[in-house]
Write an enzyme that holds these catalytic residues in place. Sequence first.
Site, PDB file in Angstrom:
ATOM      1  CE  LYS A 100       9.340 -11.871  13.707  1.00 42.95           C
ATOM      2  NZ  LYS A 100      10.417 -10.920  13.700  1.00 42.95           N
ATOM      3  N   GLY A 158      14.501   0.179  12.885  1.00 40.16           N
ATOM      4  CA  GLY A 158      13.755  -0.872  12.169  1.00 40.16           C
ATOM      5  C   GLY A 158      13.963  -2.258  12.759  1.00 40.16           C
ATOM      6  NE  ARG A 162      -3.760  -1.787   2.332  1.00 46.45           N
ATOM      7  CZ  ARG A 162      -3.959  -2.069   3.584  1.00 46.45           C
ATOM      8  NH1 ARG A 162      -3.764  -1.176   4.513  1.00 46.45           N
ATOM      9  NH2 ARG A 162      -4.364  -3.262   3.942  1.00 46.45           N
ATOM     10  CE  LYS A 214      12.854 -13.459  15.903  1.00 46.99           C
ATOM     11  NZ  LYS A 214      13.552 -12.275  16.398  1.00 46.99           N
TER      12      LYS A 214
HETATM   13  N1  HSE Z   1      11.928  -7.597  16.308  1.00 42.37           N
HETATM   14  C1  HSE Z   1      12.798  -8.671  15.927  1.00 42.37           C
HETATM   15  C2  HSE Z   1      14.093  -8.546  16.716  1.00 42.37           C
HETATM   16  C3  HSE Z   1      13.080  -8.574  14.453  1.00 42.37           C
HETATM   17  O1  HSE Z   1      14.330  -7.499  17.304  1.00 42.37           O
HETATM   18  O2  HSE Z   1      14.833  -9.508  16.791  1.00 42.37           O
HETATM   19  C4  HSE Z   1      13.723  -9.788  13.893  1.00 42.37           C
HETATM   20  O3  HSE Z   1      12.935 -10.915  14.034  1.00 42.37           O
END
Ligand code: HSE
Length: 438
Positions: free
Chosen positions: A106, A188, A48, A206
């Site tokens: 994940k 990010g 988007r 994970k």
């Molecule tokens: N938010 C996750 C981290 C991103 O900080 O590891 C990667 O999976």
Amino acid sequence: MTSLKKVNIGICGLGTVGGGTFNVLTRNAELINSRSGSDIRIVQVGSRRTNPACDLSGVGVTDDIFEVAANPDVDVVVELVGGTSIAFELVLAAIENGKHVVTANKALIAQHGNEIFEAAHKKSVMVAFEAAVAGGIPIIKTLREGLGANRIEWLAGIINGTGNYILTAMEEQGRKFEDALEEAKALGYAEADPTFDVEGIDAAHKLVILASLAFGIPLQFDKVFTEGIGKLDLQDVAYARELGFRIKHLGIARQVGKGVEVRVHPTLIPANSLVAEVDGVMNAIMVKGDAVGPTMFYGAGAGDEPTASAVVADIIDVARALNCAPEARVPYLAFNTAEFSDTPVLPIEDVETAYYLRMRALDRPGVLTQVASIMSDRGISIEAIIQKRPQSGQDHVPLIMLTNKAREGELMAAARDVEKLDAIDGDVIHLRVEYLDR
Ligand code: HSE
């Protein structure tokens, strides 16, 4: 020269990881094609929003990701939308349409993987998810293929970059929790909902995948014991240092006699262990196999191009395996589903580990003996004690203990008894200790 087989890619989601994937695939197209033996092309992007870091000229763009899943020209749908509702629908639609799927999601695999793999199996398509765990570290391929000869005894690692970034900033630079979290968001690293990072949910997503790959058990996200870094007190970080430990947020999966431990929590580890040196957004996973012994895998656990590195590796794998009969492909979760084991995931009360305890005790003779006697009545042995001097005007002192290995249920019962003593003020804080040496 024979022409390379065309493999057409549709990327859904052009955020941090989507943008990174677009750029790595475009920048390294020539060498990726040489490695895969295919002509891999991005034919459509579903997003988007545009991403100023990506030059989309010549690529079809739609704001409807389901158009990508239905596009007859697309062979592989790359799901980088995130979340578990629309992404789940998208992946099932892509599979239904006979597309192969690559995802970095994940949460989606941890919660819906069993169903997704079953749907993919029926349609004979591949679902690849290397980027779902530990960003750029190829830990899924390692467990599924590289360590395929081994009975995995345990694995333990730092598998959330944001949490490790925050802990490092607080510990090394004395930064405030909120500031470090803001920085991780700006870079990010953090999830769309950063409480997933802070509360350990992302690490649990994970870990459940790693445990399944290591022990041949179905994905069971609801059975993972999860504690985040949100409640960690900096005084415990300092006392741990005094005792020769660092506190890291670890995911741990271990095969023991009665079942499998699958747990995520802040953990004291010896300051001289390799994992204790892993700082910032970096991830590291130790895997102990019966044949290979201890191994360790290290790299960036989050970020655009480190994660894209894993996404693109999956695209290459899918391209290479396109001509391979479905039954000859590597199984999604390392074991053929029919071979899954029903070994139970143990409740936290049945986990056995060593502990760090901190309490506030009245500074008067006999208190230590009372605490030690409660511990010893439950078969818990104390390995080290630090008692701090009372600060002026205070009659309670911090009392810090390290115990030997004990069953958590027993330890918690002892802690409740200690809290009932007149000489103890407040709760007994407990953190788990792992030596990562056997
Ligand atoms: N938010 C996750 C981290 C991103 O900080 O590891 C990667 O999976």
